[in-house]
Design a protein around this motif. Structure first.
Motif, PDB file in Angstrom:
ATOM      1  N   CYS A 240      42.772  48.686  52.970  1.00 45.55           N
ATOM      2  CA  CYS A 240      42.839  48.447  51.705  1.00 45.55           C
ATOM      3  C   CYS A 240      42.216  49.845  50.963  1.00 45.55           C
ATOM      4  O   CYS A 240      41.262  50.051  51.312  1.00 45.55           O
ATOM      5  N   CYS A 242      40.663  49.763  48.000  1.00 41.91           N
ATOM      6  CA  CYS A 242      39.411  49.393  47.166  1.00 41.91           C
ATOM      7  C   CYS A 242      38.292  50.186  47.483  1.00 41.91           C
ATOM      8  O   CYS A 242      38.132  50.744  48.458  1.00 41.91           O
ATOM      9  N   CYS A 273      36.981  42.074  46.615  1.00 42.67           N
ATOM     10  CA  CYS A 273      38.469  42.458  46.619  1.00 42.67           C
ATOM     11  C   CYS A 273      39.371  41.276  47.364  1.00 42.67           C
ATOM     12  O   CYS A 273      39.031  40.813  48.383  1.00 42.67           O
ATOM     13  N   PHE A 275      42.214  41.686  48.117  1.00 41.68           N
ATOM     14  CA  PHE A 275      43.335  41.947  49.323  1.00 41.68           C
ATOM     15  C   PHE A 275      42.438  42.055  50.463  1.00 41.68           C
ATOM     16  O   PHE A 275      43.161  41.772  51.431  1.00 41.68           O
ATOM     17  N   CYS A 276      41.361  42.313  50.551  1.00 43.91           N
ATOM     18  CA  CYS A 276      40.776  42.607  52.053  1.00 43.91           C
ATOM     19  C   CYS A 276      39.313  41.761  51.989  1.00 43.91           C
ATOM     20  O   CYS A 276      38.708  42.032  53.213  1.00 43.91           O
TER      21      CYS A 276
HETATM   22 ZN    ZN Z   1      40.080  45.719  49.175  1.00 47.52          ZN
END
Ligand code: ZN
Length: 301
Positions: A240, A242, A273, A275-276
């Motif tokens: 990811c 981020c 985050c 996503f992760c």
């Molecule tokens: Zn992330």
């Protein structure tokens, strides 16, 4: 076997084959998001599909985003896969657990829902991304993405994705994409032979569990059709992009008053985050620095 992606062609370039092993990255996603069994299977299948779809793009920065919005309790899936071999993703409700389906398998279709949409965005890294929407077929992911490839990209395709997850985590995951390009599509006997071999496969994970490598799987499928395996094996991984800096950037957008409010009420700001699953915390002095930056920017205007 390490997570990897291998490409091949057959029938003098008329058949395109890509295989991907995603066992480790699916296990990483399971742990990061604390996914249930069925959520692991749903996200793992979609991440494999994303890596397979992006593998045909040309520009190094290319990415594919897959968004699955079904009417099931999983509340959607989002996956972002790059031609560089990185992939990330999450589901709306990671805790969903359902009884096995009538074939005794994890009920991904039931979790995703068979009614809804699949959104596919292909982004080459500049200009306008190409996006496309199709209705879900079954919510089992493989069928849905095959339907997208056939109806939206008009390429006869078979996409098989699978995840085997048990009490000790993910032990096999990955997928296979086979596409028939126009020059081979005219050869009916060839297409028929290919179709019957693909439909004879009982899935992707049993092949991995039987100890087959991707080249061996290709060999079994189209070894007698002029198989040519690309020499390079690409590593794939969960990643990811981020960072704490991006989180600070997002906090700054809230503006001075909101930031002062956070300091007064919470003392610090926390961001996760999606996503992760990474948790970022900005403490009071970091928030105050943001406020100072905002004031300076205002003074300069
Ligand atoms: Zn992330």
């Amino acid at each position: 076997m390490a997570d990897q992606l291998v490409r091949a062609t057959a029938a003098e370039g008329g058949i395109r084959i890509v295989g991907v092993i995603t066992t480790r990255l699916t296990e990483e996603a399971r742990q990061r998001h604390q996914l249930s069994y069925v959520a692991t299977a749903a996200l793992g299948r979609t991440m494999s599909a994303g890596l397979l779809l992006v593998s045909s793009m040309k520009r190094a920065e290319s990415r594919v985003n897959l968004r699955v919005r079904g009417n099931g309790p999983l509340e959607g899936i989002l996956v972002d896969a790059g031609l560089d071999g990185t992939v990330r993703g999450y589901v709306g409700n990671p805790k969903v657990e359902l009884p096995p389906n009538d074939r005794g398998k994890l009920d991904v279709g039931g979790a995703v829902g068979s009614q809804g949409f699949l959104y596919v965005v292909r982004d080459v890294g500049y200009g306008y991304p190409y996006s496309s929407t199709v209705e879900l077929v079954s919510g089992e992911i493989g069928d849905d993405i095959t339907h997208y490839l056939v109806s939206s990209e008009q390429t006869p395709s078979a996409l098989i994705v699978g995840v085997f997850v048990g009490a000790s985590g993910v032990s096999a995951a990955g997928g296979l994409l086979v596409q028939v390009l126009p020059k081979a599509a005219r050869d009916e006997a060839l297409v028929e032979k290919l179709e019957s071999r693909i439909s004879a496969l009982s899935g992707f994970t049993p092949l991995l569990q039987a100890g087959k490598s991707l080249p061996q799987i290709f060999e079994d499928l189209v070894g007698d059709m002029g198989l040519e395996i690309f020499p390079e094996t690409q590593m794939v991984r969960f990643h990811c992009g981020c960072s704490f800096d991006r989180v600070l950037g997002a906090l700054k957008i809230l503006g001075k008053d909101e930031l002062i409010d956070i300091i007064d009420k919470e003392g610090e700001a926390e961001a996760i985050c999606e996503f992760c699953g990474q948790v970022y915390k900005a403490n009071q002095s970091e928030l105050e620095t943001l406020i100072q930056e905002l004031q300076l920017e205002q003074a300069e205007r």
